[in-house]
Design a protein around this motif. Structure first.
Motif, PDB file in Angstrom:
ATOM      1  N   THR A  25     -21.809  40.291 106.510  1.00 49.29           N
ATOM      2  CA  THR A  25     -20.347  40.197 106.419  1.00 49.29           C
ATOM      3  C   THR A  25     -19.876  39.579 105.108  1.00 49.29           C
ATOM      4  O   THR A  25     -18.674  39.506 104.855  1.00 49.29           O
ATOM      5  CB  THR A  25     -19.802  39.349 107.594  1.00 49.29           C
ATOM      6  OG1 THR A  25     -20.560  38.123 107.636  1.00 49.29           O
ATOM      7  CG2 THR A  25     -19.966  40.070 108.918  1.00 49.29           C
ATOM      8  N   GLY A  26     -20.803  39.091 104.283  1.00 44.48           N
ATOM      9  CA  GLY A  26     -20.427  38.451 103.018  1.00 44.48           C
ATOM     10  C   GLY A  26     -20.229  39.476 101.906  1.00 44.48           C
ATOM     11  O   GLY A  26     -20.279  40.690 102.131  1.00 44.48           O
ATOM     12  N   SER A  27     -20.017  38.948 100.711  1.00 47.68           N
ATOM     13  CA  SER A  27     -19.742  39.817  99.566  1.00 47.68           C
ATOM     14  C   SER A  27     -20.950  40.716  99.246  1.00 47.68           C
ATOM     15  O   SER A  27     -20.818  41.944  99.092  1.00 47.68           O
ATOM     16  CB  SER A  27     -19.378  38.918  98.385  1.00 47.68           C
ATOM     17  OG  SER A  27     -19.508  39.576  97.185  1.00 47.68           O
ATOM     18  N   ILE A  28     -22.143  40.125  99.194  1.00 40.47           N
ATOM     19  CA  ILE A  28     -23.362  40.921  98.945  1.00 40.47           C
ATOM     20  C   ILE A  28     -23.588  41.879 100.112  1.00 40.47           C
ATOM     21  O   ILE A  28     -23.911  43.064  99.923  1.00 40.47           O
ATOM     22  CB  ILE A  28     -24.579  39.972  98.785  1.00 40.47           C
ATOM     23  CG1 ILE A  28     -24.498  39.226  97.458  1.00 40.47           C
ATOM     24  CG2 ILE A  28     -25.905  40.717  98.926  1.00 40.47           C
ATOM     25  CD1 ILE A  28     -24.780  40.049  96.225  1.00 40.47           C
ATOM     26  N   ASN A  51     -22.516  34.531 110.080  1.00 36.00           N
ATOM     27  CA  ASN A  51     -22.432  33.161 110.575  1.00 36.00           C
ATOM     28  C   ASN A  51     -21.492  33.123 111.785  1.00 36.00           C
ATOM     29  O   ASN A  51     -21.920  32.934 112.914  1.00 36.00           O
ATOM     30  CB  ASN A  51     -21.930  32.243 109.452  1.00 36.00           C
ATOM     31  CG  ASN A  51     -21.965  30.783 109.863  1.00 36.00           C
ATOM     32  OD1 ASN A  51     -22.715  30.416 110.764  1.00 36.00           O
ATOM     33  ND2 ASN A  51     -21.157  29.954 109.228  1.00 36.00           N
ATOM     34  N   ARG A  52     -20.179  33.420 111.536  1.00 39.27           N
ATOM     35  CA  ARG A  52     -19.189  33.322 112.610  1.00 39.27           C
ATOM     36  C   ARG A  52     -18.331  34.573 112.752  1.00 39.27           C
ATOM     37  O   ARG A  52     -17.584  34.689 113.724  1.00 39.27           O
ATOM     38  CB  ARG A  52     -18.266  32.127 112.330  1.00 39.27           C
ATOM     39  CG  ARG A  52     -19.015  30.829 111.996  1.00 39.27           C
ATOM     40  CD  ARG A  52     -18.119  29.611 112.094  1.00 39.27           C
ATOM     41  NE  ARG A  52     -17.652  29.481 113.460  1.00 39.27           N
ATOM     42  CZ  ARG A  52     -16.396  29.261 113.802  1.00 39.27           C
ATOM     43  NH1 ARG A  52     -15.477  29.137 112.875  1.00 39.27           N
ATOM     44  NH2 ARG A  52     -16.053  29.174 115.066  1.00 39.27           N
ATOM     45  N   ASN A  53     -18.390  35.449 111.770  1.00 35.39           N
ATOM     46  CA  ASN A  53     -17.441  36.574 111.750  1.00 35.39           C
ATOM     47  C   ASN A  53     -17.906  37.705 112.690  1.00 35.39           C
ATOM     48  O   ASN A  53     -18.314  38.789 112.255  1.00 35.39           O
ATOM     49  CB  ASN A  53     -17.310  37.071 110.304  1.00 35.39           C
ATOM     50  CG  ASN A  53     -16.082  37.940 110.128  1.00 35.39           C
ATOM     51  OD1 ASN A  53     -15.475  38.377 111.109  1.00 35.39           O
ATOM     52  ND2 ASN A  53     -15.716  38.203 108.884  1.00 35.39           N
ATOM     53  N   GLU A 138     -30.303  30.058  96.603  1.00 35.75           N
ATOM     54  CA  GLU A 138     -30.504  28.662  97.021  1.00 35.75           C
ATOM     55  C   GLU A 138     -31.849  28.479  97.727  1.00 35.75           C
ATOM     56  O   GLU A 138     -32.438  27.391  97.693  1.00 35.75           O
ATOM     57  CB  GLU A 138     -29.370  28.202  97.939  1.00 35.75           C
ATOM     58  CG  GLU A 138     -27.989  28.152  97.274  1.00 35.75           C
ATOM     59  CD  GLU A 138     -27.217  29.463  97.398  1.00 35.75           C
ATOM     60  OE1 GLU A 138     -27.828  30.492  97.770  1.00 35.75           O
ATOM     61  OE2 GLU A 138     -25.994  29.452  97.118  1.00 35.75           O
ATOM     62  N   ASP A 162     -29.681  39.226  92.104  1.00 36.77           N
ATOM     63  CA  ASP A 162     -28.785  38.550  91.159  1.00 36.77           C
ATOM     64  C   ASP A 162     -28.725  39.417  89.905  1.00 36.77           C
ATOM     65  O   ASP A 162     -29.778  39.819  89.383  1.00 36.77           O
ATOM     66  CB  ASP A 162     -29.386  37.173  90.812  1.00 36.77           C
ATOM     67  CG  ASP A 162     -28.367  36.067  90.943  1.00 36.77           C
ATOM     68  OD1 ASP A 162     -27.176  36.354  90.817  1.00 36.77           O
ATOM     69  OD2 ASP A 162     -28.779  34.920  91.189  1.00 36.77           O
ATOM     70  N   GLY A 217     -18.318  35.664  96.951  1.00 34.73           N
ATOM     71  CA  GLY A 217     -18.002  34.681  97.975  1.00 34.73           C
ATOM     72  C   GLY A 217     -17.538  33.363  97.352  1.00 34.73           C
ATOM     73  O   GLY A 217     -17.714  33.122  96.159  1.00 34.73           O
ATOM     74  N   MET A 278     -21.612  44.329  91.717  1.00 39.75           N
ATOM     75  CA  MET A 278     -22.918  44.024  92.328  1.00 39.75           C
ATOM     76  C   MET A 278     -23.554  45.241  92.985  1.00 39.75           C
ATOM     77  O   MET A 278     -24.738  45.226  93.317  1.00 39.75           O
ATOM     78  CB  MET A 278     -22.777  42.881  93.350  1.00 39.75           C
ATOM     79  CG  MET A 278     -22.696  41.505  92.730  1.00 39.75           C
ATOM     80  SD  MET A 278     -24.015  41.138  91.544  1.00 39.75           S
ATOM     81  CE  MET A 278     -25.442  41.066  92.609  1.00 39.75           C
TER      82      MET A 278
HETATM   83  N1  LIG Z   1     -21.414  37.697  95.745  1.00 42.03           N
HETATM   84  C1  LIG Z   1     -22.084  38.011  94.662  1.00 42.03           C
HETATM   85  O1  LIG Z   1     -21.623  38.809  93.832  1.00 42.03           O
HETATM   86  C2  LIG Z   1     -23.451  37.423  94.400  1.00 42.03           C
HETATM   87  C3  LIG Z   1     -24.121  37.748  93.216  1.00 42.03           C
HETATM   88  C4  LIG Z   1     -25.396  37.235  93.011  1.00 42.03           C
HETATM   89  C5  LIG Z   1     -25.979  36.407  93.953  1.00 42.03           C
HETATM   90  N2  LIG Z   1     -25.293  36.091  95.093  1.00 42.03           N
HETATM   91  C6  LIG Z   1     -25.924  35.202  96.082  1.00 42.03           C
HETATM   92  O2  LIG Z   1     -25.968  35.887  97.321  1.00 42.03           O
HETATM   93  C7  LIG Z   1     -25.790  34.962  98.399  1.00 42.03           C
HETATM   94  C8  LIG Z   1     -24.587  35.428  99.226  1.00 42.03           C
HETATM   95  O3  LIG Z   1     -23.421  35.305  98.446  1.00 42.03           O
HETATM   96  P1  LIG Z   1     -22.017  35.940  98.891  1.00 42.03           P
HETATM   97  O4  LIG Z   1     -21.123  35.809  97.722  1.00 42.03           O
HETATM   98  O5  LIG Z   1     -22.253  37.273  99.504  1.00 42.03           O
HETATM   99  O6  LIG Z   1     -21.586  34.871 100.021  1.00 42.03           O
HETATM  100  P2  LIG Z   1     -20.456  35.051 101.138  1.00 42.03           P
HETATM  101  O7  LIG Z   1     -19.501  36.120 100.749  1.00 42.03           O
HETATM  102  O8  LIG Z   1     -19.936  33.698 101.393  1.00 42.03           O
HETATM  103  O9  LIG Z   1     -21.283  35.580 102.409  1.00 42.03           O
HETATM  104  C9  LIG Z   1     -22.271  34.784 102.986  1.00 42.03           C
HETATM  105  C10 LIG Z   1     -22.893  35.472 104.180  1.00 42.03           C
HETATM  106  O10 LIG Z   1     -23.766  34.531 104.828  1.00 42.03           O
HETATM  107  C11 LIG Z   1     -23.275  34.234 106.157  1.00 42.03           C
HETATM  108  N3  LIG Z   1     -23.448  32.802 106.377  1.00 42.03           N
HETATM  109  C12 LIG Z   1     -22.726  31.789 105.841  1.00 42.03           C
HETATM  110  N4  LIG Z   1     -23.177  30.599 106.288  1.00 42.03           N
HETATM  111  C13 LIG Z   1     -24.206  30.877 107.124  1.00 42.03           C
HETATM  112  C14 LIG Z   1     -25.053  30.067 107.926  1.00 42.03           C
HETATM  113  N5  LIG Z   1     -24.941  28.722 107.960  1.00 42.03           N
HETATM  114  N6  LIG Z   1     -26.000  30.684 108.677  1.00 42.03           N
HETATM  115  C15 LIG Z   1     -26.131  32.029 108.667  1.00 42.03           C
HETATM  116  N7  LIG Z   1     -25.336  32.851 107.942  1.00 42.03           N
HETATM  117  C16 LIG Z   1     -24.390  32.270 107.163  1.00 42.03           C
HETATM  118  C17 LIG Z   1     -21.807  34.638 106.140  1.00 42.03           C
HETATM  119  O11 LIG Z   1     -21.340  34.929 107.465  1.00 42.03           O
HETATM  120  P3  LIG Z   1     -19.740  34.820 107.821  1.00 42.03           P
HETATM  121  O12 LIG Z   1     -19.093  35.997 107.166  1.00 42.03           O
HETATM  122  O13 LIG Z   1     -19.706  34.878 109.306  1.00 42.03           O
HETATM  123  O14 LIG Z   1     -19.275  33.506 107.254  1.00 42.03           O
HETATM  124  C18 LIG Z   1     -21.880  35.894 105.258  1.00 42.03           C
HETATM  125  O15 LIG Z   1     -22.403  36.966 105.984  1.00 42.03           O
HETATM  126  C19 LIG Z   1     -25.587  33.599  97.756  1.00 42.03           C
HETATM  127  O16 LIG Z   1     -26.806  32.904  97.710  1.00 42.03           O
HETATM  128  C20 LIG Z   1     -25.141  33.930  96.337  1.00 42.03           C
HETATM  129  O17 LIG Z   1     -25.476  32.924  95.406  1.00 42.03           O
HETATM  130  C21 LIG Z   1     -24.058  36.586  95.337  1.00 42.03           C
END
Ligand SMILES: NC(=O)c1ccc[n+]([C@@H]2O[C@H](COP(=O)([O-])OP(=O)(O)OC[C@H]3O[C@@H](n4cnc5c(N)ncnc54)[C@H](OP(=O)(O)O)[C@@H]3O)[C@@H](O)[C@H]2O)c1
Length: 408
Positions: A25-28, A51-53, A138, A162, A217, A278
């Motif tokens: 459900t996140g950005s990736i 997580n919660r969505n 992380e 990444d 995100g 991405m």
């Molecule tokens: N976004 C990018 O363009 C990008 C680029 C390079 C690297 N990254 C890396 O990719 C990872 C994800 O980034 P993002 O931007 O996609 O983050 P995001 O949009 O915040 O999405 C995070 C995802 O993880 C879930 N989540 C959050 N907390 C959790 C928990 N405690 N337990 C289990 N699931 C959990 C969220 O669920 P809910 O939706 O329910 O909250 C969502 O599905 C990060 O490590 C980031 O550094 C991202």
């Protein structure tokens, strides 16, 4: 140590690749789902997690005809079950369900959870010897070489998602690492690239998440504003490409067109370019070792016009120095850095501390904790917990002096 084993490859005539997405459900996750929907015949979906969505997760699971969907938060289980009712898709909740999602039979698993919360499920995928599309940086920062040992021991394959690491991977000669002088991670500079320290002191969450070139995100967007994201990426690159800190360079490149560069001993520099979307690196890891068709806007250099570069300012962006020092110190320092950063970013998002308090809290936590050894995954969990508690104390002390931007 190079990690990207050239095994487990998908040939042109291969059956559909079975995939699971941790953090769908996140950005990736959403970018990955978008590509799966555009290439339906090439993939089947085993498991998705959030997580919660719950509502959005159920919608994705139905769209992709997944077999299993799980939420980390047990309080959302009822909502997920109700939203999946009649679909035949199994529902799960809690940490064990996330591990189950990672372990279910899939050829390819996207590690797209944010933060150290992704460690257990990502490890579970690694221990099944999967191809792991690796976004959740992380995990590598907090568990470092222990995580890489698990990858090697279980014959798993890590594919960097990444954009910088994906770019470098595409230019990196794993057969002749001794011919590589250095790699360079590019960095947009974030939304506060041209702000003074005084201005940064008063920046709000809304301003900090407004990334100039990438749509991401909240946590990674704030890490990009402090430049901690680039610091985490230096540590990630160290583990993925087996290079020491001094061979990993960072340059500010506000247009985010060049994503990574590899400099060879003869002076040749190989670079990877693309529009900042991405879906390009995700498409590459989805199709690897082939390529998946992806829809995004193509790079038009004439319309970009100018590509510019700067050196990061260590005074305004101390997080970069902190991350490099943590890598050089080794042991549990990167684990402390990551845990303290996650704690401080959360405090900033909640409006309890100011923007500059993030790096300051991380620095105070690093100073307060001895350099612990990282001999086992138990050490990782222990140091992570302790660092979060200490960082929370420092953040609480800073919170008492914090005046929100609109009252400053
Ligand atoms: N976004 C990018 O363009 C990008 C680029 C390079 C690297 N990254 C890396 O990719 C990872 C994800 O980034 P993002 O931007 O996609 O983050 P995001 O949009 O915040 O999405 C995070 C995802 O993880 C879930 N989540 C959050 N907390 C959790 C928990 N405690 N337990 C289990 N699931 C959990 C969220 O669920 P809910 O939706 O329910 O909250 C969502 O599905 C990060 O490590 C980031 O550094 C991202």
């Amino acid at each position: 140590m190079a990690v990207i084993a050239l095994t487990g490859a998908q040939s042109a005539a291969a059956p559909p690749r079975r995939v699971s997405i941790l953090g769908s459900t996140g950005s990736i996750g959403r970018s990955t789902v978008d590509l799966l929907l555009r290439n339906r015949g090439a993939f089947t979906v085993e498991a998705l997690t959030a997580n919660r969505n719950a509502a959005f997760l159920a919608e994705q699971a139905r769209q992709l005809n997944a077999r299993f969907a799980a939420v980390a938060d047990p309080a959302e289980y009822g909502a997920l079950k109700a939203a999946l009712s009649g679909s035949g898709i199994e529902a799960g909740c809690g940490p064990e369900a996330l591990v189950e999602a990672a372990e279910r039979p899939a050829d390819w698993v996207m590690a797209g959870i944010v933060g150290a919360a992704g460690l257990a499920p990502t490890l579970a995928a690694v221990r099944r010897g999967r191809i792991v599309a690796f976004a959740n940086k992380e995990v590598l920062v907090c568990a470092g070489s222990l995580f890489m040992q698990e990858v090697a021991a279980h014959g798993a394959t890590l594919l960097p998602v990444d954009s910088e690491h994906n770019a470098i991977w595409q230019c990196f000669d794993f057969e002749r690492i001794d011919h590589i002088e250095k790699i360079t991670l590019t960095c947009s500079g974030g939304p506060f690239r041209e702000r003074s320290i005084d201005e940064m002191r008063h920046m709000t969450v809304t301003e900090a998440v407004k990334h100039p070139t990438w749509n991401m995100g909240a946590k990674i967007s704030i890490d990009s504003a402090t430049l901690m994201n680039k610091g985490l990426e230096i540590i990630e690159a160290h583990h993925l490409f087996g290079l020491p800190s001094e061979q990993i360079d960072v340059v500010i490149h506000p247009q985010s067109v060049i994503h990574g560069l590899v400099t060879y001993h003869d002076g040749s520099v190989l670079a990877h370019l693309g529009t900042p979307d991405m879906r390009t690196p995700i498409a590459y890891v989805l199709g690897w070792p082939g390529r998946t068709a992806a829809p995004m806007q193509r790079l038009d250099l004439a319309s970009v016009g100018r590509l510019t570069f700067e050196t990061p300012d260590p005074e305004r962006f101390p997080a970069l120095r902190l991350a490099r020092e943590a890598l050089i110190q080794g042991g549990g320092c990167p684990t402390v850095l990551n845990a303290a950063n996650e704690t401080a970013v959360k405090a900033f998002i909640d409006g309890r501390i100011g923007f500059l308090d993030i790096a300051a809290t991380v620095e105070e936590t690093l100073e307060a904790m001895p350099v612990g050894r990282l001999d086992s995954l138990d050490d990782v969990y222990h140091i992570d917990r302790e660092a979060r508690a200490i960082a929370a104390e420092h953040a609480a002390r800073r919170a008492r002096n914090h005046r929100p931007a609109d009252q400053a």
